[in-house]
Scaffold this motif. Structure first.
Motif, mmCIF file in Angstrom:
data_model
loop_
_atom_site.group_PDB
_atom_site.id
_atom_site.type_symbol
_atom_site.label_atom_id
_atom_site.label_comp_id
_atom_site.label_asym_id
_atom_site.label_seq_id
_atom_site.Cartn_x
_atom_site.Cartn_y
_atom_site.Cartn_z
ATOM 1 N N TYR A 608 1.122 -0.874 0.265
ATOM 2 C CA TYR A 608 -0.057 0.421 -0.208
ATOM 3 C C TYR A 608 1.108 1.229 -0.103
ATOM 4 O O TYR A 608 0.619 2.181 -0.890
ATOM 5 N N GLY A 609 2.291 1.280 0.773
ATOM 6 C CA GLY A 609 2.397 1.924 0.980
ATOM 7 C C GLY A 609 3.634 2.488 -0.529
ATOM 8 O O GLY A 609 3.515 4.230 -1.005
ATOM 9 N N ALA A 610 4.016 1.458 -1.115
ATOM 10 C CA ALA A 610 4.666 1.556 -2.525
ATOM 11 C C ALA A 610 3.539 2.324 -3.509
ATOM 12 O O ALA A 610 4.318 2.818 -4.429
ATOM 13 N N VAL A 611 2.045 1.221 -3.181
ATOM 14 C CA VAL A 611 1.227 2.135 -4.669
ATOM 15 C C VAL A 611 0.990 3.667 -4.670
ATOM 16 O O VAL A 611 1.159 4.649 -5.551
ATOM 17 N N ILE A 612 1.403 3.799 -2.972
ATOM 18 C CA ILE A 612 0.565 5.852 -2.908
ATOM 19 C C ILE A 612 1.961 6.100 -3.319
ATOM 20 O O ILE A 612 1.808 7.541 -3.842
ATOM 21 N N GLU A 613 3.414 5.531 -3.101
ATOM 22 C CA GLU A 613 4.676 6.623 -3.484
ATOM 23 C C GLU A 613 4.860 6.141 -5.110
ATOM 24 O O GLU A 613 5.007 7.089 -5.520
ATOM 25 N N SER A 614 4.115 5.328 -5.988
ATOM 26 C CA SER A 614 4.551 5.030 -7.050
ATOM 27 C C SER A 614 3.384 5.476 -7.525
ATOM 28 O O SER A 614 3.785 6.948 -8.544
ATOM 29 N N LEU A 615 2.479 6.648 -7.492
ATOM 30 C CA LEU A 615 1.276 7.172 -8.246
ATOM 31 C C LEU A 615 1.729 8.971 -6.924
ATOM 32 O O LEU A 615 1.863 9.580 -8.412
ATOM 33 N N LYS A 616 2.486 9.155 -6.527
ATOM 34 C CA LYS A 616 3.075 10.396 -6.113
ATOM 35 C C LYS A 616 4.243 10.755 -7.063
ATOM 36 O O LYS A 616 4.755 11.767 -7.650
ATOM 37 N N ALA A 617 4.882 9.456 -7.309
ATOM 38 C CA ALA A 617 5.941 10.026 -8.534
ATOM 39 C C ALA A 617 5.831 10.200 -9.963
ATOM 40 O O ALA A 617 6.664 11.291 -10.618
ATOM 41 N N GLN A 618 4.433 9.995 -10.279
ATOM 42 C CA GLN A 618 4.119 10.180 -11.593
ATOM 43 C C GLN A 618 3.172 11.134 -11.048
ATOM 44 O O GLN A 618 2.926 11.320 -12.974
ATOM 45 N N ALA A 619 2.646 11.878 -10.353
ATOM 46 C CA ALA A 619 1.715 12.595 -10.396
ATOM 47 C C ALA A 619 2.423 14.392 -10.760
ATOM 48 O O ALA A 619 3.439 14.864 -10.148
ATOM 49 N N ASP A 620 1.336 15.426 -11.027
ATOM 50 C CA ASP A 620 1.942 16.249 -11.130
ATOM 51 C C ASP A 620 1.280 17.021 -10.253
ATOM 52 O O ASP A 620 0.255 17.292 -9.870
ATOM 53 N N ILE A 621 2.052 17.596 -8.465
ATOM 54 C CA ILE A 621 1.300 18.088 -7.244
ATOM 55 C C ILE A 621 2.249 19.121 -7.346
ATOM 56 O O ILE A 621 3.338 19.497 -7.377
ATOM 57 N N GLU A 622 1.536 19.928 -7.308
ATOM 58 C CA GLU A 622 1.905 21.549 -6.578
ATOM 59 C C GLU A 622 1.653 21.900 -5.183
ATOM 60 O O GLU A 622 0.637 21.924 -4.889
ATOM 61 N N ILE A 623 1.929 21.744 -4.250
ATOM 62 C CA ILE A 623 1.756 23.128 -3.042
ATOM 63 C C ILE A 623 2.209 24.469 -2.811
ATOM 64 O O ILE A 623 2.927 25.057 -2.844
ATOM 65 N N TYR A 624 1.466 24.747 -2.046
ATOM 66 C CA TYR A 624 1.050 26.032 -2.079
ATOM 67 C C TYR A 624 1.317 26.510 -0.267
ATOM 68 O O TYR A 624 0.847 25.860 0.529
#
Length: 624
Positions: A608-624
């Motif tokens: 589960y943790g690996a899936v989350i990290e994989s999704l984050k690695a492939q995602a376009d995330i902007e934090i304000y």
């Protein structure tokens, strides 16, 4: 001074400034001030926004949960702005993970039907009464949680889809019986050990630390020598218990309280009854006739208790002859209660009575008449209550006055002390991490280390430490953060470097012994020179508490007859030699099942943790 301010506010300059402000509203539009919103994006995940308001709600909910669970311990942590910043970042990370899961679920085409949501809600124990879904309870709990029914259904839909995804991922993991057997044998294995404990103190005489080494260490680790900000507080503390001994009450006040609260000292009439129930939610002539027949038998002299055992639908009370125990008014069904309290004497039997549960025959078995405690019996209790009530009124008055004076006279606590009737107390200097118990409350620490109290040297506002417990503080002395000069810490650094060098020397000696052992050399003379002997221990397990965990960890990394040099947390060194591996007994079926379950759970969490990290690695995330 106030008069000059008043005159200035009505002068030509003030009028000019006011005109400019009005013009700014005219040209910019009042709506731009009123409607400006702080809402915006806290983060954007693959084009989907996580709003600041959503982050704030999640933050407040989690903070409330932590405060409820951990109380003052969490409040103390929350007084640290750095901790709160990390705490909020953790909430945002969780929201980002949830958003990624929602997007993945949508991409995979996962859906939850309205019927599934309905079944899930009906099955939730929170909304059940006596094991059945209760719509009134459902609506009440939703209102209490701030949900509308449609909002709650949407929340359930999102949550169920997420769980569908996570369960489908985690449900793919499994553990073979062979894996469980191998894991059991490894976990339960024990080992025999031979080891040397080499004290670093034996090598201190060989160590010589130069000034340059001390200077280099100081410069490389200069942050270690930063001191915490410290304050000394003067404070006035007032509790309700301080006022109670000063409160006087007279007989008239006590009598008046007794008469006004007489209901508190009255025990309502109670009755004990038995019944025979003929269950029927609606009017039913057949069941009513059956009840009339049984009533006729009672009137003819048949035993009520035996008839209850035979005919009553209330099987629980029927076992006790229909006995319902003691009850007061407002407990039973109104129709039942009216008849039960209308019966006059013990042993009286009612006619057939219809309630929402069915038809009853009621027998009055005993009566406890209303009782009223006399004033003399409760005088001591009333005295405490009246004194406490008057003390609370006085406490509130003093709190209000203290609040006013602490603000009006901000440069000392003398007048506050006079109003409270307490002496000004002063603490020694302390940092936020080691505050004296009397001022360790989070509200006090937050105020004590605030810019206002330190820089402006004013009194705090009234700080609430609990129910009817307040404090006003001011900073009596302030010691700012600073970096200690090298002269102040030279001795400390020398001790540290000496201990490190001595441990290195001990490690070098141990490595020489290890090399000699590998070459089958005799090392007894080396051991004798340092007066060191081998120590042995059999059947050491992975959780052995009699040895240093560092030694145990090193032991279970070795192959037979191998040695390892280990640095101990004490600053000493150990030379560890594995002498024998002891196999564990085979696991039984129950142990294997349990271990398989734990392995599956562990693998699932990792996946589960690996899936989350994989999704984050492939995602376009902007934090304000």
């Amino acid at each position: 001074m106030l008069e000059r301010i008043r005159e200035g506010s009505q002068g030509p300059w003030a009028m000019g400034i006011l005109a400019l402000v009005i013009l700014s509203f005219v040209f910019a539009g009042v709506g731009s001030y009123i409607n400006s919103s702080s809402s915006g994006a806290a983060a954007i995940v693959n084009g989907d926004e996580i709003g600041i308001d959503e982050l704030e709600r999640a933050y407040q909910n989690e903070r409330s949960r932590m405060e409820s669970q951990f109380g003052d311990a969490f409040a103390t942590l929350a007084s640290d702005t750095a901790y709160l910043q990390n705490f909020r970042q953790g909430i945002l990370d969780r929201l980002i993970s949830e958003k990624l899961l929602d997007q993945a679920a949508q991409e995979f085409g996962l859906r939850v039907s309205d019927e599934q949501i309905k079944l899930a809600i009906v099955g939730m124990q929170e909304f059940q009464v006596d094991g059945k879904f209760d719509n009134d309870r459902y609506l009440a709990l939703l209102r209490q949680a701030g949900f509308q029914t449609n909002n709650f259904r949407d929340y359930m839909r999102v949550d169920m889809v997420r769980r569908q995804l996570s369960q489908s991922l985690m449900g793919t993991e499994f553990a073979l019986v062979g894996e469980a057997k191998t894991a059991h044998l490894l976990q339960q294995q024990s080992r025999d050990i031979r080891y040397l404990n080499i004290s670093a103190a034996k090598f201190i005489e060989q160590v010589n630390i130069s000034d340059d080494e001390i200077s280099d260490y100081y410069q490389s680790n200069i942050s270690q020598f930063d001191t915490d900000q410290k304050v000394s507080l003067s404070y006035i503390e007032l509790e309700l218990d301080d006022l109670l001994p000063l409160i006087e009450v007279n007989e008239d006040e006590l009598v008046q309280y007794y008469e006004q609260n007489l209901s508190n000292y009255r025990t309502e009439e109670e009755r004990q009854a038995a019944h025979i129930l003929f269950e029927s939610a609606e009017e039913d002539q057949t069941i009513e006739s059956k009840a009339e027949d049984v009533l006729a038998k009672i009137q003819a002299g048949d035993d009520f208790a035996e008839l209850a055992k035979t005919f009553s639908s209330d099987t629980f009370s029927a076992e006790n002859g229909g006995d319902l125990g003691w009850f007061g008014k407002g407990i039973m069904d109104p129709a039942f209660e009216d008849v039960a309290f209308a019966l006059s004497n013990k042993g009286d039997i009612s006619g057939v009575v219809k309630s929402e549960f069915g038809y009853h025959i009621i027998k009055l078995t005993d009566v406890k008449p209303e009782q009223v405690d006399s004033f003399d019996n409760v005088k001591a209790e009333i005295t405490v209550k009246v004194k406490t009530f008057k003390a609370e009124e006085r406490f509130y008055e003093l709190s209000q006055r203290i609040s006013e004076v602490a603000f009006e006279v901000p440069n000392n606590l003398d007048e506050v002390a006079g109003i409270a009737g307490k002496s000004i107390m002063t603490t020694p200097l302390f940092s936020r991490a080691n505050a004296p118990e009397v001022v360790s409350h989070p509200n006090v620490l937050t105020s004590a280390f605030s810019f206002e109290l330190i820089e402006d040297a004013v009194n705090s506002e009234v700080l609430e430490l609990g129910s009817n417990h307040i404090m006003v503080v001011r900073v009596a002395e302030h010691e700012p953060e600073r970096t200690k000069a090298i002269e102040e810490v030279k001795e400390q650094i020398q001790q540290t470097l000496t201990a490190q060098a001595a441990q290195r020397a001990a490690r070098d000696w141990a490595l020489e012994v290890k090399t000699a052992l590998a070459g089958s050399e005799d090392v007894n003379s080396k051991l004798a020179a340092l007066e060191i002997n081998w120590e042995e221990k059999q059947e050491v397990t992975r959780n052995d508490a009699t040895l240093s965990q560092t030694i145990v960890d090193a032991l279970f990394k070795l192959s037979a007859a191998q040695t390892s040099v280990v640095d101990l947390v004490t600053g000493d060194v150990s030379l560890v030699q594995l002498t024998q591996v002891n196999s564990a007994a085979q696991a039984n079926a129950q142990q294997l099942t349990s271990l398989q379950s734990r392995l599956v759970s562990s693998k699932s969490q990792i996946l589960y943790g690996a899936v989350i990290e994989s999704l984050k690695a492939q995602a376009d995330i902007e934090i304000y």
